[in-house]
Design an enzyme around this catalytic site. Structure first.
Site, PDB file in Angstrom:
ATOM      1  N   ASP A 270     -15.687 -14.091 -21.689  1.00 19.07           N
ATOM      2  CA  ASP A 270     -16.513 -14.321 -20.507  1.00 19.07           C
ATOM      3  C   ASP A 270     -17.894 -14.866 -20.872  1.00 19.07           C
ATOM      4  O   ASP A 270     -18.347 -15.861 -20.304  1.00 19.07           O
ATOM      5  CB  ASP A 270     -16.660 -13.032 -19.683  1.00 19.07           C
ATOM      6  CG  ASP A 270     -15.314 -12.478 -19.263  1.00 19.07           C
ATOM      7  OD1 ASP A 270     -14.338 -13.258 -19.291  1.00 19.07           O
ATOM      8  OD2 ASP A 270     -15.224 -11.290 -18.928  1.00 19.07           O
TER       9      ASP A 270
ATOM     10  N   GLY B 225       0.851  -1.192   0.000  1.00 22.45           N
ATOM     11  CA  GLY B 225       0.000   0.000   0.000  1.00 22.45           C
ATOM     12  C   GLY B 225       0.879   1.231   0.000  1.00 22.45           C
ATOM     13  O   GLY B 225       2.078   1.136   0.311  1.00 22.45           O
TER      14      GLY B 225
ATOM     15  N   HIS C  31       8.327  -7.708  -3.418  1.00 24.97           N
ATOM     16  CA  HIS C  31       7.053  -8.214  -3.969  1.00 24.97           C
ATOM     17  C   HIS C  31       7.242  -9.583  -4.628  1.00 24.97           C
ATOM     18  O   HIS C  31       7.659  -9.653  -5.779  1.00 24.97           O
ATOM     19  CB  HIS C  31       6.504  -7.220  -5.002  1.00 24.97           C
ATOM     20  CG  HIS C  31       5.996  -5.968  -4.374  1.00 24.97           C
ATOM     21  ND1 HIS C  31       4.700  -5.832  -3.941  1.00 24.97           N
ATOM     22  CD2 HIS C  31       6.620  -4.801  -4.064  1.00 24.97           C
ATOM     23  CE1 HIS C  31       4.537  -4.636  -3.409  1.00 24.97           C
ATOM     24  NE2 HIS C  31       5.681  -3.989  -3.474  1.00 24.97           N
TER      25      HIS C  31
ATOM     26  N   GLU D  73       4.994 -11.467  -5.740  1.00 24.91           N
ATOM     27  CA  GLU D  73       3.967 -11.682  -6.766  1.00 24.91           C
ATOM     28  C   GLU D  73       4.389 -11.144  -8.135  1.00 24.91           C
ATOM     29  O   GLU D  73       3.813 -11.507  -9.159  1.00 24.91           O
ATOM     30  CB  GLU D  73       2.639 -11.038  -6.326  1.00 24.91           C
ATOM     31  CG  GLU D  73       2.591  -9.508  -6.321  1.00 24.91           C
ATOM     32  CD  GLU D  73       3.215  -8.864  -5.080  1.00 24.91           C
ATOM     33  OE1 GLU D  73       3.943  -9.564  -4.344  1.00 24.91           O
ATOM     34  OE2 GLU D  73       2.991  -7.662  -4.865  1.00 24.91           O
TER      35      GLU D  73
ATOM     36  N   LYS E 271      -9.587 -13.674 -14.878  1.00 24.67           N
ATOM     37  CA  LYS E 271      -9.637 -13.908 -16.330  1.00 24.67           C
ATOM     38  C   LYS E 271      -8.874 -15.177 -16.736  1.00 24.67           C
ATOM     39  O   LYS E 271      -9.359 -15.959 -17.559  1.00 24.67           O
ATOM     40  CB  LYS E 271      -9.029 -12.696 -17.044  1.00 24.67           C
ATOM     41  CG  LYS E 271      -9.322 -12.636 -18.512  1.00 24.67           C
ATOM     42  CD  LYS E 271     -10.686 -12.039 -18.718  1.00 24.67           C
ATOM     43  CE  LYS E 271     -11.049 -11.867 -20.147  1.00 24.67           C
ATOM     44  NZ  LYS E 271     -12.328 -11.133 -20.263  1.00 24.67           N
TER      45      LYS E 271
ATOM     46  N   CYS F 146       5.470  -5.928   1.697  1.00 27.39           N
ATOM     47  CA  CYS F 146       5.736  -4.489   1.547  1.00 27.39           C
ATOM     48  C   CYS F 146       5.074  -3.692   2.675  1.00 27.39           C
ATOM     49  O   CYS F 146       5.467  -3.828   3.811  1.00 27.39           O
ATOM     50  CB  CYS F 146       5.296  -4.015   0.158  1.00 27.39           C
ATOM     51  SG  CYS F 146       6.064  -2.445  -0.276  1.00 27.39           S
ATOM     52  N   TYR F 147       4.041  -2.898   2.406  1.00 28.67           N
ATOM     53  CA  TYR F 147       3.363  -2.201   3.505  1.00 28.67           C
ATOM     54  C   TYR F 147       2.916  -3.216   4.567  1.00 28.67           C
ATOM     55  O   TYR F 147       2.945  -2.940   5.762  1.00 28.67           O
ATOM     56  CB  TYR F 147       2.148  -1.434   2.970  1.00 28.67           C
ATOM     57  CG  TYR F 147       1.353  -0.708   4.031  1.00 28.67           C
ATOM     58  CD1 TYR F 147       1.788   0.517   4.518  1.00 28.67           C
ATOM     59  CD2 TYR F 147       0.186  -1.261   4.551  1.00 28.67           C
ATOM     60  CE1 TYR F 147       1.069   1.177   5.502  1.00 28.67           C
ATOM     61  CE2 TYR F 147      -0.539  -0.610   5.541  1.00 28.67           C
ATOM     62  CZ  TYR F 147      -0.093   0.616   6.014  1.00 28.67           C
ATOM     63  OH  TYR F 147      -0.805   1.266   6.988  1.00 28.67           O
TER      64      TYR F 147
END
Ligand code: XMP
Length: 514
Positions: A231, A59, A173, A175, A370, A86-87
């Site tokens: 979708d 954040g 991070h 990710e 997705k 992180c945050y």
């Protein structure tokens, strides 16, 4: 959503960072169901979800400031493993009695990092590697019970652990793909710390969803607006498997699809057991659009006309019990941060709740990202070309023809766009470039063809790479590919004598031109 009752669930608590959905997608990639919730989620609700692990996201704030997003210390008393990123690591350190302060040297980007392999997060991974950093604060005193398990040249606590209480943190991070072995680190947290078993698969999802739709629908009638996008196509395939001929799909072909697209959609669903209705409404839409050149007016006309056509067709079917919407998880996630401004009035054909009388909405893709929708589509036997279809705006080519739309311009653009897409596919770039298309500008310019002068349209090609379509970079398409597309277009499409490539990022441009 009730999936957390049937699956081991990890809770991602969103503190407003830019990679929050990415964290959740990575957790799902590891075969673990997770939900993203705002950091404001009441503790009682968290307890009800019985998460096997909690991840605090990054954040933009400083954990030690009073008005930064905080969470009750009680969260650490639930006996649930927590990973702060992180945050998130700052918040953990701050709340558990450590100290966070502004760093002497902030770190941004790829940073050489040393890891202690005895830490569960780094188990089985190299002791040195690159991590992706983005921070101006750092932990200068660890909370009691914690040890530092990674460091960089400027950051003494690049990771920390308190294995007894199963609390972990990473300053970088994991990710983001720039962090070497980042996914493996998350995998370690999920499997070695939280005890995950990997019970989240798209095969399993299809099975349970089909059974629960069947039970809910009984002998009722179901209606779905099919656009041919990923979708709505996957939702249609799932519903067809669940309720067969009780499902009617209405595919409004507004005549502004890409070349052959209408026929491709029809071919995919014609024999699937459902009632498939294709409405060829091209002339009707073009009639309404005649003489209109303002982008927002075009969008509004198409959106409204779409509803009218759909409504007329739905009335012919008679009473409908359920309406299917292709909502997916990114539309659902409540963000810890505020809402974005509306730049364009988007038109989606996923659902039309006001148009038809029905009892309830079914949203079979609601918990999915997705990439999961695509996996599910393949699982259900949809063809690659439908599953991997790039995003295509509801108003179609109308917003890729600058200025007034005429039938001639639509077919010019269809031909040129087809050639461009064909060259991209031939070059093997169709998955690498996330969206690519042609735009017919309203500029005419002078050219020379043989011995004669031409005064024809200039065509713009656009290709972008992006993770979320909120920001995008222009794709670095090799010159040879652009060159092949350009010469095929100017030689083969009469009415276009110039091709340009759009080299703007989003922002400040948008992906579409209108
Ligand atoms: P922009 O042009 O806003 O586009 O940068 C971002 C993404 O959204 C798609 N797009 C639409 N999708 N209905 C849709 O379903 C729409 O009206 C619409 N307008 C833009 C665009 O193609 C890109 O992927």
């Amino acid at each position: 959503m009730v999936f957390f009752l049937n699956h081991q669930t990890v809770l991602v608590l969103d503190f407003g960072g830019q990679y929050n959905q990415l964290i959740a997608r990575r957790v799902r990639e590891c075969g673990v169901y997770c939900e993203v919730k705002s950091y404001k989620t009441p503790l009682e609700e968290i307890k009800r979800m019985k998460p096997v692990g909690i991840i605090f996201t990054g954040g933009p704030n400083s954990a030690y400031l009073e008005d930064s997003p905080h969470i009750s210390r009680e969260i650490f008393e639930l006996g649930i493993p927590v990973l702060g990123i992180c945050y998130g690591i700052h918040l953990m350190a701050h709340l558990l009695g450590g100290n966070v302060t502004a760093a002497v040297t902030s770190e941004y980007g790829k940073t050489p990092t040393s890891y202690i392999s005895s830490c569960a997060l780094f188990d089985g991974l190299p002791a040195e590697g690159i991590s992706w950093m983005s921070h101006t604060d750092y932990i200068d005193r660890l909370p009691a019970g914690f040890v530092s398990t990674a460091h960089t040249a400027d950051c003494p606590v690049a990771a920390m652990e308190d294995p007894a209480r199963r609390f972990y943190g990473m300053q970088f991070h994991p990710e983001v793909m720039h962090t070497e072995n980042g996914l493996a680190m998350l995998h370690n947290f999920l499997y070695k710390v939280c005890g995950c078993t990997g019970d989240w698969t798209m095969g399993g999802y299809a099975e349970t969803e089909i059974a629960s739709i069947r039970e809910k629908v009984g002998d009722g009638k179901v209606l779905l607006a099919l656009s041919g996008g990923v979708d709505s196509s996957v939702a249609a395939a799932l519903l067809a498997k669940a309720v067969g001929s009780q499902l009617t799909c209405i595919f409004v072909d507004h005549g502004l699809m890409r070349k052959n697209e209408g026929d491709e959609v029809e071919a995919a669903f014609r024999d699937s057991g459902m009632n498939f209705i294709r409405v060829n409404a091209g002339a009707r839409f073009l009639g309404k659009l005649a003489g209109i050149s303002d982008p927002e007016t075009k969008r509004k006309i198409i959106g409204e006309e779409f509803i009218r056509v759909f409504e007329e067709e739905a009335k012919k079917i008679g009473k409908v019990d359920y309406l299917v919407q292709g909502t997916i998880y990114p539309d659902v996630i409540e963000s810890g941060a505020g809402d974005a401004a509306v730049i364009k009035s988007h038109h989606n054909v996923g659902g039309l709740p006001d148009a038809v009388d029905f009892k309830e909405i079914i949203e079979p893709l609601r918990p999915l990202f997705k990439d999961e929708v695509r996996k599910l589509g393949l699982e259900l036997g949809l063809k690659d070309y439908l599953v991997w279809r790039q995003p295509f705006p509801g108003p179609g080519l109308a917003i890729r023809i600058i200025g007034e739309i005429t039938p001639e311009k639509v077919s010019l653009l269809q031909e040129a766009d087809f050639i461009f897409r064909d060259e991209i596919t031939k070059a093997g770039l169709d998955r690498e470039i996330h969206q690519y298309f042609a735009v017919l500008t309203n500029i005419q310019s002078v050219g020379v063809m043989g011995d004669g002068r031409t005064y024809d349209y200039a065509l713009a090609l656009r290709g972008v790479t992006t993770t979320d379509f909120m920001t995008a970079d222009f794709a670095r398409i090799p010159y040879e590919v652009l060159s092949a597309a350009s010469s095929r277009i100017v030689n083969g499409v009469k009415g276009i004598n110039r091709v340009v490539y759009d080299i703007t990022t989003k922002p400040p441009a948008t992906i579409e031109w209108e």
